[in-house]
Design a protein around this motif. Structure first.
Motif, PDB file in Angstrom:
ATOM      1  N   ILE A  13       0.836  -1.204   0.000  1.00 57.36           N
ATOM      2  CA  ILE A  13       0.000   0.000   0.000  1.00 57.36           C
ATOM      3  C   ILE A  13       0.871   1.256   0.000  1.00 57.36           C
ATOM      4  O   ILE A  13       0.633   2.198  -0.765  1.00 57.36           O
ATOM      5  CB  ILE A  13      -0.956  -0.006   1.213  1.00 57.36           C
ATOM      6  CG1 ILE A  13      -2.045  -1.063   1.021  1.00 57.36           C
ATOM      7  CG2 ILE A  13      -1.575   1.370   1.441  1.00 57.36           C
ATOM      8  CD1 ILE A  13      -2.873  -1.337   2.266  1.00 57.36           C
ATOM      9  N   GLY A  14       1.893   1.274   0.848  1.00 57.92           N
ATOM     10  CA  GLY A  14       2.761   2.438   0.947  1.00 57.92           C
ATOM     11  C   GLY A  14       3.486   2.764  -0.341  1.00 57.92           C
ATOM     12  O   GLY A  14       3.749   3.930  -0.643  1.00 57.92           O
ATOM     13  N   PHE A  15       3.806   1.738  -1.114  1.00 59.54           N
ATOM     14  CA  PHE A  15       4.511   1.957  -2.379  1.00 59.54           C
ATOM     15  C   PHE A  15       3.575   2.238  -3.555  1.00 59.54           C
ATOM     16  O   PHE A  15       4.021   2.735  -4.581  1.00 59.54           O
ATOM     17  CB  PHE A  15       5.393   0.751  -2.721  1.00 59.54           C
ATOM     18  CG  PHE A  15       6.660   0.684  -1.912  1.00 59.54           C
ATOM     19  CD1 PHE A  15       7.581   1.727  -1.923  1.00 59.54           C
ATOM     20  CD2 PHE A  15       6.940  -0.428  -1.139  1.00 59.54           C
ATOM     21  CE1 PHE A  15       8.744   1.666  -1.182  1.00 59.54           C
ATOM     22  CE2 PHE A  15       8.112  -0.503  -0.390  1.00 59.54           C
ATOM     23  CZ  PHE A  15       9.021   0.546  -0.411  1.00 59.54           C
ATOM     24  N   ASN A  16       2.280   1.908  -3.408  1.00 57.63           N
ATOM     25  CA  ASN A  16       1.383   1.991  -4.557  1.00 57.63           C
ATOM     26  C   ASN A  16       0.236   2.988  -4.444  1.00 57.63           C
ATOM     27  O   ASN A  16      -0.464   3.203  -5.420  1.00 57.63           O
ATOM     28  CB  ASN A  16       0.807   0.605  -4.859  1.00 57.63           C
ATOM     29  CG  ASN A  16       1.858  -0.320  -5.413  1.00 57.63           C
ATOM     30  OD1 ASN A  16       2.313  -0.138  -6.531  1.00 57.63           O
ATOM     31  ND2 ASN A  16       2.279  -1.291  -4.618  1.00 57.63           N
ATOM     32  N   PHE A  17       0.044   3.576  -3.287  1.00 52.57           N
ATOM     33  CA  PHE A  17      -1.027   4.550  -3.109  1.00 52.57           C
ATOM     34  C   PHE A  17      -0.426   5.889  -2.704  1.00 52.57           C
ATOM     35  O   PHE A  17       0.575   5.942  -1.997  1.00 52.57           O
ATOM     36  CB  PHE A  17      -2.007   4.092  -2.006  1.00 52.57           C
ATOM     37  CG  PHE A  17      -2.932   2.990  -2.417  1.00 52.57           C
ATOM     38  CD1 PHE A  17      -4.216   3.263  -2.860  1.00 52.57           C
ATOM     39  CD2 PHE A  17      -2.531   1.662  -2.343  1.00 52.57           C
ATOM     40  CE1 PHE A  17      -5.076   2.247  -3.231  1.00 52.57           C
ATOM     41  CE2 PHE A  17      -3.375   0.637  -2.710  1.00 52.57           C
ATOM     42  CZ  PHE A  17      -4.659   0.934  -3.155  1.00 52.57           C
ATOM     43  N   LYS A  18      -1.073   6.960  -3.112  1.00 50.68           N
ATOM     44  CA  LYS A  18      -0.633   8.301  -2.712  1.00 50.68           C
ATOM     45  C   LYS A  18      -1.060   8.605  -1.273  1.00 50.68           C
ATOM     46  O   LYS A  18      -0.484   9.445  -0.618  1.00 50.68           O
ATOM     47  CB  LYS A  18      -1.207   9.347  -3.660  1.00 50.68           C
ATOM     48  CG  LYS A  18      -0.710   9.186  -5.083  1.00 50.68           C
ATOM     49  CD  LYS A  18      -0.141  10.484  -5.563  1.00 50.68           C
ATOM     50  CE  LYS A  18       0.247  10.385  -7.014  1.00 50.68           C
ATOM     51  NZ  LYS A  18       1.609   9.954  -7.203  1.00 50.68           N
ATOM     52  N   LEU A  19      -2.094   7.921  -0.827  1.00 53.81           N
ATOM     53  CA  LEU A  19      -2.610   8.059   0.540  1.00 53.81           C
ATOM     54  C   LEU A  19      -2.970   9.503   0.873  1.00 53.81           C
ATOM     55  O   LEU A  19      -2.644  10.021   1.935  1.00 53.81           O
ATOM     56  CB  LEU A  19      -1.620   7.475   1.558  1.00 53.81           C
ATOM     57  CG  LEU A  19      -1.257   6.005   1.329  1.00 53.81           C
ATOM     58  CD1 LEU A  19      -0.145   5.564   2.256  1.00 53.81           C
ATOM     59  CD2 LEU A  19      -2.478   5.117   1.484  1.00 53.81           C
ATOM     60  N   GLU A  20      -3.673  10.114  -0.060  1.00 54.30           N
ATOM     61  CA  GLU A  20      -4.088  11.502   0.111  1.00 54.30           C
ATOM     62  C   GLU A  20      -5.553  11.630   0.507  1.00 54.30           C
ATOM     63  O   GLU A  20      -5.927  12.581   1.173  1.00 54.30           O
ATOM     64  CB  GLU A  20      -3.834  12.294  -1.175  1.00 54.30           C
ATOM     65  CG  GLU A  20      -2.357  12.425  -1.494  1.00 54.30           C
ATOM     66  CD  GLU A  20      -2.098  13.032  -2.860  1.00 54.30           C
ATOM     67  OE1 GLU A  20      -3.025  13.080  -3.693  1.00 54.30           O
ATOM     68  OE2 GLU A  20      -0.952  13.459  -3.095  1.00 54.30           O
ATOM     69  N   ILE A  21      -6.386  10.680   0.078  1.00 56.61           N
ATOM     70  CA  ILE A  21      -7.816  10.780   0.379  1.00 56.61           C
ATOM     71  C   ILE A  21      -8.137  10.016   1.658  1.00 56.61           C
ATOM     72  O   ILE A  21      -7.407   9.105   2.067  1.00 56.61           O
ATOM     73  CB  ILE A  21      -8.685  10.301  -0.812  1.00 56.61           C
ATOM     74  CG1 ILE A  21      -8.423   8.837  -1.149  1.00 56.61           C
ATOM     75  CG2 ILE A  21      -8.466  11.161  -2.043  1.00 56.61           C
ATOM     76  CD1 ILE A  21      -9.366   8.265  -2.190  1.00 56.61           C
ATOM     77  N   ALA A  22      -9.237  10.417   2.281  1.00 57.66           N
ATOM     78  CA  ALA A  22      -9.601   9.878   3.599  1.00 57.66           C
ATOM     79  C   ALA A  22      -9.733   8.355   3.599  1.00 57.66           C
ATOM     80  O   ALA A  22      -9.239   7.697   4.520  1.00 57.66           O
ATOM     81  CB  ALA A  22     -10.898  10.520   4.081  1.00 57.66           C
TER      82      ALA A  22
END
Length: 123
Positions: free
Chosen positions: A56-65
């Motif tokens: 997840i950490g390498f593949n998502f921007k993790l910007e949305i809630a």
């Protein structure tokens, strides 16, 4: 947020290796076969989900809630699920079972399921 996820994934993965070795060597002498299997279940789930957090950490921007909640669900789920199993197993081996940990394990499992559901949603 990506850095936070990768750091937590790395810490939880490293701890899974340490706890696995601890269970295989030090605890093997004091735990029953059933207790050892339970301990190993905690270690496996911790490692599996640490790997998921790395992905997840390498593949998502993790910007949305919803992406952030996914990460938090996995982290909280790992801690509540695996660590409550460790506590239950070790405390019962010492004949001082910490009963309050019993209901915490399924709550951790529920958070892991929520993390997976959020992963499906975010994909």
């Amino acid at each position: 947020m990506e850095q936070f996820t990768l750091v937590f994934a790395s810490i939880l993965g490293g701890l899974a290796v340490i706890f696995g070795a601890f269970g295989a060597h030090a605890l093997k002498k004091i735990l029953s076969e059933e207790q050892l299997k339970s301990f190993e279940t905690g270690v496996k789930y911790q490692m599996y989900h640490a790997i998921v957090l790395l992905i997840i950490g390498f593949n998502f921007k993790l910007e949305i809630a919803s992406e952030k909640y996914m990460v938090y669900s996995f982290i909280a789920g790992i801690i509540l699920f695996s660590f409550s199993i460790y506590g239950l197993v070790i405390s019962s081996a010492k004949n001082k079972k910490i009963k309050i940990l019993g209901p915490i394990t399924p709550l951790g499992g529920l958070l892991l399921i929520i993390g997976w559901a959020l992963l499906v949603y975010n994909v």
